[in-house]
Design an enzyme around this catalytic site. Structure first.
Site, mmCIF file in Angstrom:
data_model
loop_
_atom_site.group_PDB
_atom_site.id
_atom_site.type_symbol
_atom_site.label_atom_id
_atom_site.label_comp_id
_atom_site.label_asym_id
_atom_site.label_seq_id
_atom_site.Cartn_x
_atom_site.Cartn_y
_atom_site.Cartn_z
ATOM 1 N N TYR A 1 2.638 0.527 27.780
ATOM 2 C CA TYR A 1 2.676 1.871 28.077
ATOM 3 C C TYR A 1 2.065 3.002 27.162
ATOM 4 C CZ TYR A 1 6.618 0.616 31.174
ATOM 5 O OH TYR A 1 7.460 -0.237 32.297
ATOM 6 N N GLU B 1 8.664 1.510 41.129
ATOM 7 C CA GLU B 1 8.073 2.315 41.990
ATOM 8 C C GLU B 1 7.292 1.771 43.467
ATOM 9 O OE1 GLU B 1 7.105 0.855 39.398
ATOM 10 O OE2 GLU B 1 5.043 -0.344 39.233
ATOM 11 N N HIS C 1 2.694 6.224 39.648
ATOM 12 C CA HIS C 1 2.455 4.861 40.279
ATOM 13 C C HIS C 1 1.753 4.704 41.454
ATOM 14 C CE1 HIS C 1 3.339 1.967 37.263
ATOM 15 N NE2 HIS C 1 4.580 2.415 36.838
ATOM 16 N N ASP D 1 8.169 -10.706 32.311
ATOM 17 C CA ASP D 1 9.065 -9.470 31.853
ATOM 18 C C ASP D 1 9.024 -8.900 30.791
ATOM 19 O OD1 ASP D 1 10.153 -9.081 34.792
ATOM 20 O OD2 ASP D 1 11.627 -10.440 34.369
ATOM 21 N N HIS E 1 6.842 9.458 36.530
ATOM 22 C CA HIS E 1 6.240 8.172 36.136
ATOM 23 C C HIS E 1 6.145 7.117 37.470
ATOM 24 C CE1 HIS E 1 5.310 4.686 33.591
ATOM 25 N NE2 HIS E 1 5.988 4.075 34.574
ATOM 26 N N GLU E 2 7.364 7.160 38.112
ATOM 27 C CA GLU E 2 7.394 6.476 39.374
ATOM 28 C C GLU E 2 6.231 6.935 40.383
ATOM 29 O OE1 GLU E 2 8.404 3.749 38.524
ATOM 30 O OE2 GLU E 2 9.532 4.321 36.734
ATOM 31 N N GLU F 1 0.701 0.283 33.679
ATOM 32 C CA GLU F 1 1.660 1.244 33.038
ATOM 33 C C GLU F 1 0.987 2.091 31.964
ATOM 34 O OE1 GLU F 1 4.602 1.271 33.919
ATOM 35 O OE2 GLU F 1 4.680 -0.820 35.039
#
Ligand code: BES
Ligand code: ZN
Length: 644
Positions: free
Chosen positions: A418, A307, A335, A410, A331-332, A354
């Site tokens: 999510y 994003e 954000h 990460d 989704h992006e 998320e």
């Protein structure tokens, strides 16, 4: 299971994380302070993945001047930081770096000259990189650092022309989230610090350079580019890309940047972007970032999407021709509210980014394509969550993570941040009603716009703005269970999907010895139905059964990565070696971790599979992004060690 690799990596991460927790973090209260002294809020919510000390001094603006060198695979130049000194006793600026060569550090003197400053670059920590300490006894308003990146920078990928679609021009792009910005800019690399930025970048003349900033669709390609991001953003949203990139508009404020051979297909696939922006604005208030463009990257991009503000980075694997995977665009885009506007203060609160975004994504899909599609997507995610939770450490099933849980940021659990995150908001929506909940969320985005917050700030807002106003709808114990408990609470609302139930029935009929679903029926199936069909097949099947599926539906060699992600592991587990050439081609072409890791993981389970995986990896590796390379290496190393 969506990320079998992550589950494995996580147990190791967890152990390492606990060990680190035992050592006091660098900036806790001095040892002399009495043990009973309450920690300050900043310390209580400390970012374990940054050396920065933002409570002492803070970067408020970054000015980059960089030269992009494809031959050397480096970015080099200077970064100027505008500073806000907060602690009156502070005389050092501590920055995060990874594999950077630091050439010089200077402070701006009262007479306008740059004066050299002493600096020390600490030994590298494998996960966090090297702490850079700059001594600045005069507490200058600006500090300038000269530096160069390493060709191995974890946050950059350098592609030769042969690795691009056009084969003529080299390509490079960044992926800063979660802690890779520090591999291309020395920074306070924590989402709790926000800064504005500007950049001047030089590059070869035939290369277009873009950043997460005010890209001009009509910019002349002249090798000299300037950017400005006037809104304060966290470091993980710093982004750059360069290559043979052209622009085509979708709407007045949206469009696609891509290599020339990809741009028209992407514009067609993402034609609904303007509608998505309007839907999200109607629900949650104005889009505050001016333009919303998308950059379609080469297939080695390690994620589905990123994003980056004003310019989402997008995998080409969602361009499948029927708009079936545009939830990723929703989704992006989402954000732009949840994440870029209201940001988690550190990775322990990843669900604030998320989970909220997955919730908003699903609302956009419902508005544009109907409840049926939104429910199907929800159910597929929840099925994956159920599978992941069968083996996932309970510590990683909590929305708000305890300190020391994550060694590498990460490696958060997708299912938790999510899917459980979105599910929690769907639970709140159900209890309070859509009207009240929509107004509440809109107020939340307004109130905390351009701030970085922990879970507790959201919960306090929830209590005062929703629970107190509508008493008796939700108990504190229920909230507590969702946020700080493992698993999925019994209060979770359920959805059903007649279309996925029809897929279940068709699959069962075939497994019970009946015919395969008729072409007339499957012709109407979307990616979601195919994904559900393959996911519901047994762990293994006799090879002739797989051959029958292939004869009917041609799964092997499918251009749809979502289907490949599920079909190839089944083929591997079942010993269906006829798929091997297609598997090799898939693993060599695609670098998106989510799509390829399940197949590597399945291969690594047997000696022959492991040998095949290593051969394919050796060939694929030069084209992989450092993040993907690290994931594949971890799976292979673990398999070679043998499970304890
Ligand atoms: N912000 C994430 C990508 C990310 C998360 C990168 C954590 C590094 C660390 C992005 O918005 C995202 O969630 N991408 C998903 C796609 C989405 C539709 C679930 C992905 O890449 O799979
Ligand atoms: Zn996301």
């Amino acid at each position: 299971m969506r990320h079998p690799l992550l589950t494995l990596a996580l147990s190791a991460a967890l152990a390492a994380g606990c060990a680190r927790e035992a050592a006091p973090p660098a900036d806790t209260a001095p040892a002399a302070a009495p043990a009973a002294t309450a920690t300050t809020p900043a310390e209580a919510d400390r970012d374990e993945h940054s050396y920065a000390e933002p409570h002492k001094v803070r970067i408020t603006d970054l000015a980059l001047d960089l030269a992009l060198d494809f031959a050397a695979k480096t970015l080099s130049g200077t970064a100027i930081y505008t500073l806000e000194w907060r602690d009156p006793t502070a005389t050092e600026l501590v920055l995060d770096t990874r594999d950077l060569r630091i050439v010089k550090a200077e402070g701006l003197a009262a007479d306008g000259s740059w004066q050299p400053l002493e600096f020390a670059l600490a030994e590298k920590d494998k996960t966090l990189g090297s702490k850079l300490t700059i001594r600045a006894p005069q507490r200058p308003q600006k500090i300038r650092v000269g530096y160069a990146t390493s060709p191995e920078a974890s946050g950059l990928q350098w592609l030769t022309p042969a690795m691009t679609e056009g084969k003529k021009t080299p390509f490079m792009f960044s992926q800063s989230q979660q802690i890779h910005a520090r591999s291309w800019v020395p920074l306070q690399d924590t989402p709790s610090v926000r800064f504005t930025y500007s950049a001047h970048v030089t590059a070869p003349k035939d290369v277009m350079v873009l950043m997460s900033a005010d890209n001009d669709p009509n910019a002349a390609r002249d090798g000299d580019y300037s950017f400005r991001m006037p809104q304060p953003i966290p470091s993980y949203l710093l982004a750059i890309a360069a290559g043979d990139l052209v622009f085509k508009p979708i709407g007045a404020r949206s469009g696609v940047w891509a290599e020339p051979t990809m741009v028209d297909r992407a514009v067609a696939e993402f034609a609904d972007t303007e509608k998505m922006i309007r839907t999200t604005e109607r629900l949650y208030g104005p889009y505050r970032w001016d333009r919303y463009d998308m950059l379609v990257l080469p297939p080695s991009f390690p994620y589905g999407g990123m994003e980056n503000p004003r310019l989402s980075f997008i995998t080409p694997t969602v361009v499948v021709g029927d708009k079936s995977l545009v939830a990723l665009i929703a989704h992006e885009l989402a954000h732009s509210w949840s994440g870029n506007l209201v940001t988690f203060s550190n990775s322990k609160h990843a669900w604030l980014n998320e989970g909220f975004t997955s919730y908003v994504e699903n609302r956009i899909i419902e508005d544009l394509y109907g409840r049926e599609r939104a429910d199907m997507e929800n159910l597929i995610e929840r099925n994956e969550l159920r599978e992941e939770y069968a083996t996932l450490d309970p510590k990683l099933q909590m929305l708000a993570l305890k300190p020391g849980t994550l060694a590498d940021p990460d490696e958060t659990s997708t299912a938790t941040v999510y899917t459980k995150g979105a599910w929690f908001l769907q639970f709140l929506e159900q209890r309070f009603g859509r009207e009240a909940f929509d107004a509440f969320l809109r107020g939340y985005f307004d109130k905390f716009a351009f701030r970085s917050i922990p879970t507790e700030t959201f919960l306090a807002h929830l209590k005062s703005e929703l629970m107190a106003k509508y008493p008796g709808k939700v108990t504190e114990a229920e909230i507590e269970e969702w946020v700080y408990g493992p698993g999925v609470p019994a209060s979770a609302p359920q959805v059903s999907s007649p279309r996925l139930e029809a897929v279940d029935a068709a699959r069962k009929a075939w497994l019970d010895g009946g015919a395969l679903p008729d072409k007339a029926v499957t012709a109407k199936w979307s990616t979601q139905e195919w994904v559900h069909f393959v996911e519901g097949l047994p762990e293994t099947l006799p090879v002739e059964r797989l051959a029958a599926l292939d004869a009917a539906y041609r799964f092997t060699g499918t251009p749809n990565g979502e289907i490949a992600q599920r079909w190839y592991p089944l083929a591997v587990r079942s010993g269906y070696t006829r798929a091997n050439p297609a598997i090799a081609a898939f693993l060599q072409k695609i670098g998106r971790r989510k799509l390829i890791m399940p197949t590597y993981t399945a291969l690594a389970k047997t000696p022959e599979g492991l040998k095949f995986a290593e051969e394919v990896f050796a060939r694929a590796r030069p084209g992989y992004h450092p993040i993907t390379t690290a994931s594949v290496e971890a799976v292979i190393a673990k398999a070679k060690q043998g499970t304890p």
